[in-house]
Design an enzyme around this catalytic site. Structure first.
Site, short mmCIF file in Angstrom:
data_model
loop_
_atom_site.label_atom_id
_atom_site.label_comp_id
_atom_site.label_asym_id
_atom_site.label_seq_id
_atom_site.Cartn_x
_atom_site.Cartn_y
_atom_site.Cartn_z
N HIS A 87 0.83 -1.21 0.00
CA HIS A 87 0.00 0.00 0.00
C HIS A 87 0.86 1.26 0.00
O HIS A 87 1.55 1.54 0.97
CB HIS A 87 -0.89 -0.04 1.24
CG HIS A 87 -1.89 1.05 1.34
ND1 HIS A 87 -1.87 1.98 2.36
CD2 HIS A 87 -2.95 1.37 0.55
CE1 HIS A 87 -2.90 2.81 2.19
NE2 HIS A 87 -3.56 2.47 1.11
N ARG A 88 0.84 1.98 -1.11
CA ARG A 88 1.67 3.20 -1.30
C ARG A 88 3.16 2.85 -1.22
O ARG A 88 3.97 3.66 -0.78
CB ARG A 88 1.30 4.29 -0.29
CG ARG A 88 -0.19 4.51 -0.16
CD ARG A 88 -0.56 5.61 0.81
NE ARG A 88 -2.00 5.61 1.09
CZ ARG A 88 -2.62 6.43 1.90
NH1 ARG A 88 -1.92 7.37 2.54
NH2 ARG A 88 -3.92 6.35 2.10
N HIS A 137 -1.03 10.14 -2.94
CA HIS A 137 -2.37 9.80 -2.47
C HIS A 137 -3.30 11.01 -2.49
O HIS A 137 -4.36 10.99 -3.09
CB HIS A 137 -2.32 9.21 -1.06
CG HIS A 137 -3.69 8.93 -0.51
ND1 HIS A 137 -4.43 9.86 0.18
CD2 HIS A 137 -4.48 7.83 -0.62
CE1 HIS A 137 -5.61 9.35 0.49
NE2 HIS A 137 -5.67 8.12 0.02
N GLU A 140 1.15 -0.78 -4.90
CA GLU A 140 -0.07 0.01 -5.01
C GLU A 140 0.31 1.46 -5.23
O GLU A 140 1.13 2.02 -4.49
CB GLU A 140 -0.92 -0.10 -3.74
CG GLU A 140 -2.35 0.36 -3.97
CD GLU A 140 -2.78 1.64 -3.30
OE1 GLU A 140 -3.87 2.13 -3.60
OE2 GLU A 140 -2.01 2.17 -2.47
N ASP A 165 -1.30 5.32 -6.12
CA ASP A 165 -2.37 6.29 -6.36
C ASP A 165 -1.85 7.30 -7.37
O ASP A 165 -0.71 7.76 -7.25
CB ASP A 165 -2.74 7.01 -5.06
CG ASP A 165 -3.25 6.07 -3.98
OD1 ASP A 165 -4.12 5.24 -4.28
OD2 ASP A 165 -2.77 6.18 -2.84
N GLU A 180 -4.43 3.05 -8.69
CA GLU A 180 -5.71 3.67 -8.36
C GLU A 180 -5.90 4.98 -9.11
O GLU A 180 -5.09 5.90 -9.00
CB GLU A 180 -5.83 3.92 -6.85
CG GLU A 180 -7.19 4.55 -6.55
CD GLU A 180 -7.53 4.70 -5.08
OE1 GLU A 180 -6.78 4.18 -4.22
OE2 GLU A 180 -8.54 5.37 -4.80
O1 G3P Z 1 -6.67 1.49 -2.82
C1 G3P Z 1 -7.05 0.85 -1.64
C2 G3P Z 1 -6.93 1.84 -0.60
O2 G3P Z 1 -5.67 2.41 -0.79
C3 G3P Z 1 -8.00 2.88 -0.74
O3 G3P Z 1 -7.82 3.88 0.15
O4 G3P Z 1 -7.36 6.20 0.63
O5 G3P Z 1 -5.54 4.52 0.85
O6 G3P Z 1 -6.32 5.20 -1.40
P1 G3P Z 1 -6.71 4.99 0.05
CA CA Z 2 -5.17 3.69 -2.84
#
Ligand code: G3P
Ligand code: CA
Length: 257
Positions: free
Chosen positions: A18-19, A60, A45, A47, A127
């Site tokens: 995540h990120r 993000h 991941e 964004d 994303e």
């Molecule tokens: O993409 C899954 C999760 O990352 C969604 O929430 O706010 O962290 O982008 P966020």
């Molecule tokens: Ca995300």
């Protein structure tokens, strides 16, 4: 069933950094992705936002204030302005336990910087935060041949943008993200028409809902899980993918360490 298993996406539960490995390094920086790779995450991941002069960057928030030393909205800034920002020092201040001299002065990466550096040594779970960036994103994925190499999943909270992509790229795996409230009342049959799965917050997830979604032919991915006990429970419930800031923790669980 076959529809539940996009090929070559790793075995068992997908480990989605995540990120990047954002528990250890400033989110959405090359070093955070590098660490995620070293921890053998299956996916990075990312964004994505677009600058005023049409450059895709990894961040993000739509505003640079939280994760850089600047201020302003990405869509109102030129890439040259974004490129001057320090995207790492905030992390050292916010997380002194994880602070590292190497994080000072790191930059906001362009999406193409990430693809140039990692190529197909990893997979990308991208994303779309703003529908306006979708066309350029898809063109970039084509330029790097990442769709045909089965190296990318696209996710968004925006169902309209996903449905539009599905019409153009029916074999590109799409994940519909849903928030805590929507996940309980979503029309999952309709989502299955364009998406291979859903990304849901783990807090309200339960085994019954996972089973229901599997019966409807949907993969179930969940965000953002950092605690090992939660990871183990979700795996027992049959989860297909976990977004985590600590890909090493999920790796160890998968390896039974
Ligand atoms: O993409 C899954 C999760 O990352 C969604 O929430 O706010 O962290 O982008 P966020
Ligand atoms: Ca995300």
């Amino acid at each position: 069933s076959e529809a539940l298993e996009p090929k070559n996406f790793g075995s068992g539960v997908l480990n989605i950094a995540h990120r990047g490995a954002s528990g250890y390094a400033p989110e959405h920086t090359m070093i955070a992705y590098q660490i995620a790779g070293e921890m053998e995450a299956d996916f990075l991941e990312i964004d994505v936002h677009m600058t005023s002069d049409d450059v895709l960057v990894a961040m993000h928030d739509e505003d640079v204030a939280r994760t850089t030393d600047g201020e302003g909205f990405i869509q109102e800034m030129k890439h040259a302005e974004i490129d001057k920002l320090d995207a790492g020092s905030w992390f050292n201040q916010a997380y002194p336990d994880q602070a590292d001299k190497r994080y000072e002065q790191v930059r906001v990466p362009k999406l193409t910087d990430i693809f140039d550096h990692f190529g197909t040594s990893t997979k990308y779970y991208i994303e779309i935060k703003n529908a306006a960036s979708a066309d350029l994103l898809l063109q970039t994925l084509e330029d790097y041949q990442l769709i045909e190499k089965n190296a990318v999943i696209i996710q968004s909270f925006d169902s309209a943008v996903l449905q539009k992509i599905y019409e153009q790229y029916p074999s590109l795996p799409l994940i519909q993200l849903l928030g805590k409230n929507k996940m309980l009342f979503a029309n999952y049959k309709k989502i299955r028409k364009y998406a291979v799965g859903v990304g849901l917050p783990y807090q309200k997830l339960n085994q019954r809902l996972i089973r229901h979604l599997h019966r409807n032919g949907l993969l179930v991915h969940t965000y953002t899980v950092n605690d090992e006990a939660d990871m183990k429970r979700l795996i027992e419930w049959g989860i297909d993918g976990i977004f985590t800031d600590y890909p090493d923790r999920l790796y160890d669980i998968k390896e039974n360490r």
